[in-house]
Design a protein around this motif. Sequence first.
Motif, PDB file in Angstrom:
ATOM      1  N   UNK A 150       1.042  -1.155  -0.088  1.00  0.00           N
ATOM      2  CA  UNK A 150       0.111   0.090   0.158  1.00  0.00           C
ATOM      3  C   UNK A 150       1.026   1.170   0.035  1.00  0.00           C
ATOM      4  N   UNK A 151       1.844   1.150   0.879  1.00  0.00           N
ATOM      5  CA  UNK A 151       2.793   2.438   0.909  1.00  0.00           C
ATOM      6  C   UNK A 151       3.726   2.633  -0.313  1.00  0.00           C
ATOM      7  N   UNK A 152       3.953   1.417  -1.068  1.00  0.00           N
ATOM      8  CA  UNK A 152       4.521   1.553  -2.418  1.00  0.00           C
ATOM      9  C   UNK A 152       3.555   1.882  -3.542  1.00  0.00           C
ATOM     10  N   UNK A 153       2.319   1.689  -3.311  1.00  0.00           N
ATOM     11  CA  UNK A 153       1.571   2.191  -4.380  1.00  0.00           C
ATOM     12  C   UNK A 153       1.152   3.733  -4.213  1.00  0.00           C
ATOM     13  N   UNK A 154       1.486   4.068  -3.078  1.00  0.00           N
ATOM     14  CA  UNK A 154       1.080   5.650  -2.936  1.00  0.00           C
ATOM     15  C   UNK A 154       0.120   5.943  -2.126  1.00  0.00           C
ATOM     16  N   UNK A 155      -0.400   4.884  -1.334  1.00  0.00           N
ATOM     17  CA  UNK A 155      -1.565   5.321  -0.381  1.00  0.00           C
ATOM     18  C   UNK A 155      -0.983   6.183   0.695  1.00  0.00           C
ATOM     19  N   UNK A 156      -1.883   7.331   0.738  1.00  0.00           N
ATOM     20  CA  UNK A 156      -1.310   8.678   1.462  1.00  0.00           C
ATOM     21  C   UNK A 156      -1.081   8.458   2.947  1.00  0.00           C
ATOM     22  N   UNK A 157      -2.005   7.650   3.444  1.00  0.00           N
ATOM     23  CA  UNK A 157      -2.384   7.615   4.990  1.00  0.00           C
ATOM     24  C   UNK A 157      -2.759   6.263   5.138  1.00  0.00           C
ATOM     25  N   UNK A 158      -1.846   5.900   5.932  1.00  0.00           N
ATOM     26  CA  UNK A 158      -2.016   4.196   6.331  1.00  0.00           C
ATOM     27  C   UNK A 158      -2.131   4.108   8.063  1.00  0.00           C
ATOM     28  N   UNK A 159      -3.402   3.754   8.308  1.00  0.00           N
ATOM     29  CA  UNK A 159      -3.534   3.606   9.949  1.00  0.00           C
ATOM     30  C   UNK A 159      -3.421   2.080  10.533  1.00  0.00           C
ATOM     31  N   UNK A 160      -2.459   1.650  10.960  1.00  0.00           N
ATOM     32  CA  UNK A 160      -2.377   0.584  11.494  1.00  0.00           C
ATOM     33  C   UNK A 160      -2.383   0.174  12.896  1.00  0.00           C
ATOM     34  N   UNK A 161      -3.100  -0.763  13.101  1.00  0.00           N
ATOM     35  CA  UNK A 161      -3.049  -1.286  14.798  1.00  0.00           C
ATOM     36  C   UNK A 161      -2.302  -2.550  14.964  1.00  0.00           C
ATOM     37  N   UNK A 162      -1.341  -2.598  15.936  1.00  0.00           N
ATOM     38  CA  UNK A 162      -0.531  -3.691  15.916  1.00  0.00           C
ATOM     39  C   UNK A 162       0.220  -3.413  17.580  1.00  0.00           C
TER      40      UNK A 162
END
Length: 195
Positions: A150-162
Motif C-alpha cells: 500500500x505504501x509503495x502504491x502511494x496510499x497517502x495515509x495508512x493507519x495500522x493497529x499492532x
Amino acid sequence: MNYKEIKPKLKKAYPVVYDKNRILVGGFGKNIEYADPTGSVYFVFKLLTGKYTIKQITRKTINQYSQYTEKDVFDLINDLNSERIIEDANISGTNVLSKYELERYHRNINFFSSFIDLKKNKYRIQRKISDTTVGIIGLGGLGSHIVYDLAALGIGHIKAIEFDKLDLTNLNRQILYNYEDVGKSKGHLAKKKNS
C-alpha cells in the motif's frame, strides 16, 4: 472543452504495427485490427501526435481522402477512444501531482491510462490514491506485506493497529523487519520503515 478541440495522441502503452492494408494495435492482452486498404487509417494514426485537434485531423484526412466523410473520420477516432488507445495530450499532471509524485508513480499512471478515455485524467487517479486513508489491523505475515505494498502504491495515509513485538520466529514471513528489530514494537518499526 469541446470534444473536437481535444488533441489526441496514441498512448505509449499500446504498440502499433503498420502492415500492408491493415494496422494492428496491441496491449493488455488484446489486439485490435483496423483494415486499411486505402492508407487512410495509417494517415489518421500518423496525425495522432497530440499536435492536432480532432477537428484538424478530420479536415486533413478528408482533404487527403475525399471519399471519406467527417463522420467516417470521427467514427474512427471515437472507436480508438472507446478502445482506450488514445489520450488527450493537453492533460498534464503538473497541476495534480508534484514533480516527485509524477516521477515516483510514473508506472502507476501509465497503467491507469489503459482505463481512461479522452475526457478523463489519469493523474487524478493517482491523486485519489495519494489522498486515500486505509486502515489495517495487524502487521504480521499478511499485514506486513499489505502495508508495504500500500505504501509503495502511494496510499497517502495508512493507519495500522499492532500491539505485538517482533519475535525471531516472525522473520521468515514478515518482510518489514530484520534481525536487529527483534523485541521491538512492530507498529513503531512499520511506521519508521514506511515514512
